[in-house]
Design an enzyme around this catalytic site. Sequence first.
Site: not given
Length: 230
Positions: A119, A174, A208
């Site tokens: 991320s 995600d 995610h």
Amino acid sequence: MCGNNMSAPLPAIVPAARKATAAVIFLHGLGDTGHSWAEALAGIRTPHVKYICPHAPIMPVTLNMNMAMPSWFDIIGLSPDAEEDESGIKQAAENIQALIDQEVKNGIPSHRIVLGGFSQGGALSLYSALTTQHKLAGVVALSCWLPLRTSFPQAAANSSNKDVQILQCHGEADPLVPLVFGCLTVEKLKSIVNPANVNFKTYPRMPHSSCPQEMMDIKQFIEKLLPPVN
């Protein structure tokens, strides 16, 4: 070691099981610490590789109503045209350069170092790899994007990593960093580095986060790029 942020705690480290001849530097996501990824990487460790998982400094994050949390740089918004924290991103990349410098001083050449992250950490690993003078073995970019993308390819003009191997992974479900960000990032990367060296893997139903298949893909990528040396 960490630029102007000497108060940051020392990285979480998974030591090599024998003499370390290679290293993986892995950067966690927003609000996390290096410990969770050190634990995950310990599960796929390779005996001659040392895993270094630094902790981001604590700072207010605009996206999260200015709450203070571990963050490599400020995030103002998550849309593709959101304003970006240019000075913060560049400072964070300098701190990552210092970590790479430290490993080189410790006797691990930069071409035996894989830089990676998840991320926000993945975003920083891509930016750092594409702007560093150090020739790296590869980059592992998970569920992320390329920061300051309009500054490329010019920002990579002096980079030593035009031929770097990149493994980019993204969950198809995600909700935070949508898959389209990953797809756009892959296309941009292919215009900056040798497109044959950009490997994009997606995982059905993965949100995610990570998944066992992704971890196995990371393990294989690291083992291919960082083989044992006699």
